[in-house]
Design an enzyme around this catalytic site. Structure first.
Site, short mmCIF file in Angstrom:
data_model
loop_
_atom_site.label_atom_id
_atom_site.label_comp_id
_atom_site.label_asym_id
_atom_site.label_seq_id
_atom_site.Cartn_x
_atom_site.Cartn_y
_atom_site.Cartn_z
N HIS A 69 43.45 44.76 35.39
CA HIS A 69 44.68 45.50 35.07
C HIS A 69 44.36 46.84 34.44
O HIS A 69 43.33 46.99 33.76
CB HIS A 69 45.63 44.67 34.19
CG HIS A 69 45.13 44.34 32.82
ND1 HIS A 69 45.26 45.19 31.76
CD2 HIS A 69 44.53 43.23 32.33
CE1 HIS A 69 44.76 44.61 30.67
NE2 HIS A 69 44.30 43.43 30.99
N ASP A 71 46.81 48.71 32.65
CA ASP A 71 47.61 49.02 31.46
C ASP A 71 46.87 48.50 30.22
O ASP A 71 45.92 47.72 30.33
CB ASP A 71 49.01 48.37 31.55
CG ASP A 71 48.95 46.85 31.65
OD1 ASP A 71 48.07 46.33 32.37
OD2 ASP A 71 49.76 46.18 30.98
N ASP A 102 39.63 45.65 26.96
CA ASP A 102 40.77 45.01 27.65
C ASP A 102 41.60 46.05 28.37
O ASP A 102 42.60 46.51 27.83
CB ASP A 102 41.60 44.23 26.63
CG ASP A 102 42.70 43.43 27.26
OD1 ASP A 102 42.65 43.22 28.48
OD2 ASP A 102 43.62 43.02 26.54
N GLU A 136 50.02 44.10 33.24
CA GLU A 136 49.54 42.75 32.92
C GLU A 136 49.89 42.38 31.49
O GLU A 136 50.13 41.22 31.19
CB GLU A 136 48.02 42.68 33.12
CG GLU A 136 47.45 41.26 33.04
CD GLU A 136 47.08 40.81 31.63
OE1 GLU A 136 46.87 39.61 31.45
OE2 GLU A 136 47.00 41.65 30.72
N GLU A 137 49.91 43.38 30.61
CA GLU A 137 50.14 43.10 29.18
C GLU A 137 51.59 42.77 28.86
O GLU A 137 51.92 42.43 27.73
CB GLU A 137 49.69 44.30 28.33
CG GLU A 137 48.19 44.61 28.42
CD GLU A 137 47.32 43.53 27.78
OE1 GLU A 137 47.86 42.52 27.29
OE2 GLU A 137 46.09 43.70 27.78
N GLU A 162 38.45 40.32 33.41
CA GLU A 162 38.82 40.46 31.99
C GLU A 162 37.58 40.20 31.12
O GLU A 162 36.65 39.52 31.53
CB GLU A 162 39.86 39.40 31.63
CG GLU A 162 41.23 39.61 32.25
CD GLU A 162 42.18 40.36 31.34
OE1 GLU A 162 41.75 40.82 30.26
OE2 GLU A 162 43.36 40.48 31.71
ZN LIG Z 1 43.55 42.03 29.59
#
Ligand SMILES: [Zn+2]
Length: 375
Positions: A69, A71, A102, A136-137, A162
């Site tokens: 991801h 974001d 992340d 995703e967050e 991740e």
């Molecule tokens: Zn993540």
């Protein structure tokens, strides 16, 4: 500056904190790293939000997916960071910044893995699909849109890149958020028997639901399931029996727990309590529902990963991921083997002074390339 550092820094410089996300800026930046004639697809989610799929055709049509991801979570206390969160400052082998671990580190590893094949004119044994998702967050807008458009259904194995501390993530906890709203009946504080105390009923409800869950059950990698009351509201005044109360519950589950069963129980308890208390209503809303996921250690895919780890002399350690990933929006729909495996530390996620060891990204690129070439 080496390429890992250069790419990661450029991604960190782009603020994709969600909300608002603005992931389309990152999509455009990622495309700049690639030759112009690559095969790609942008899915536009509106409001400058987008997800990107890059495909590298292989010798066979089997497709291996890599999902990351683009974001990040917001920065709440920017001034207290030791380095500004969007500068990508390097110190002692680490890059600091929001999204380093992340998971723009994992995204950087995906980009450089793809470029390795393109720049060296190596046709991979099978087709590689690199998927860069928005949101995703939060609600998982990106992966859901790609899934619903059928863009992920041809993937037969997937790496979720991740941060897993370079360990082999074979399971992740499920997440179930419930919002419980109770409407009772108010009365004077001196005459509680004339009302229905919504707060007391809420308390009773929360405990009843909790008692249906086996929270002592342990998973070897994920520990126990958990049940937390995260918000609670109700009542108006000390001397009024409260008519309204609501609470949100954050339930995290280990593999073996069935969310549909929990939701059924939640509704059943509500019905039973309504029947016992004429005039009271209990509403149960599901705010987020992502099932727990697990892979067998002896699955062929995991065994392949282990053999590449051994070949590279990386230490083989299995891991359970406590947070949910894009896998939770994909695996229940397309039942394919998955692994959560990427650079960076899980504990750095969403933290102040988030950072990543640059070397970790290099090690994971080496692993991804070796895996692709060997299997
Ligand atoms: Zn993540």
């Amino acid at each position: 500056m080496d390429r890992i550092t250069e790419i990661l820094k450029r991604l960190i410089n782009i603020n994709t904190t969600n909300l608002p996300g603005n992931e389309m800026d990152a999509v455009n930046e990622i495309l700049k790293f690639f030759p112009q004639d690559i095969e790609y697809k942008i899915v536009d989610h509106g409001n400058n939000r987008g997800s990107l799929v890059i495909e590298i055709e292989g010798k066979s049509h089997e497709k291996i997916g890599f999902i990351g991801h683009i974001d990040t979570v917001p920065v709440s206390d920017e001034d207290s960071w030791i380095h500004p969160p969007f500068d990508g400052v390097i110190e002692n082998g680490y890059m600091y910044g929001r999204g380093t671990s992340d998971m723009k580190g994992g995204v950087t590893a995906m980009i450089l893995t793809a470029l390795y094949f393109l720049e060296n004119n190596i046709i991979p044994p099978y087709t590689l699909k690199f998927v860069f998702t928005a949101d995703e967050e939060s609600g998982g807008l990106g992966v859901r849109a790609l899934r619903d458009k059928g863009l992920l259904q041809d993937i037969s194995k997937v790496f979720i890149t991740e941060p897993s501390d370079e360990e082999i993530g074979i399971c992740e906890k499920g997440t179930l958020w419930l919002n419980i709203r109770i409407k009772g009946k108010s009365s004077h504080g001196s005459k509680p028997e004339l009302g229905i105390n919504a707060i007391e009923k809420l308390y009773e409800y929360i405990n009843k639901l909790k008692n249906t869950l086996d929270l002592d059950k342990k998973h070897s990698l994920l520990g126990n399931s958990s049940y937390a009351i995260t918000t609670i509201n109700g009542g108006v005044k000390t001397n009024i029996i409260p008519e309204n109360a609501n609470a949100t519950l954050d339930i995290r589950t280990i593999p073996g727990f069935n969310h549909e069963e929990i939701i059924d129980n939640a509704n059943k308890i509500a019905k039973d309590m309504e029947n016992e208390n004429q005039g009271m209503t209990i509403e149960v809303y599901v705010e987020n529902n992502r099932p727990p996921l697990t892979m067998d250690k002896n699955h062929e895919f995991i065994k392949e990963i282990v053999s590449v780890y051994e070949k590279l002399s990386y230490s083989v350690k299995f891991k359970g991921i406590n947070f949910y990933t894009d896998a939770s929006q994909l695996i229940p729909y397309h039942n394919i083997p998955f692994v959560i495996l990427g650079p960076g530390e899980e504990d750095m996620c969403h933290q102040k002074n988030e950072r990543i060891k640059i070397k970790s990204i290099g090690r994971m690129i080496e692993f991804y390339i070796s895996y692709i070439i060997n299997f």
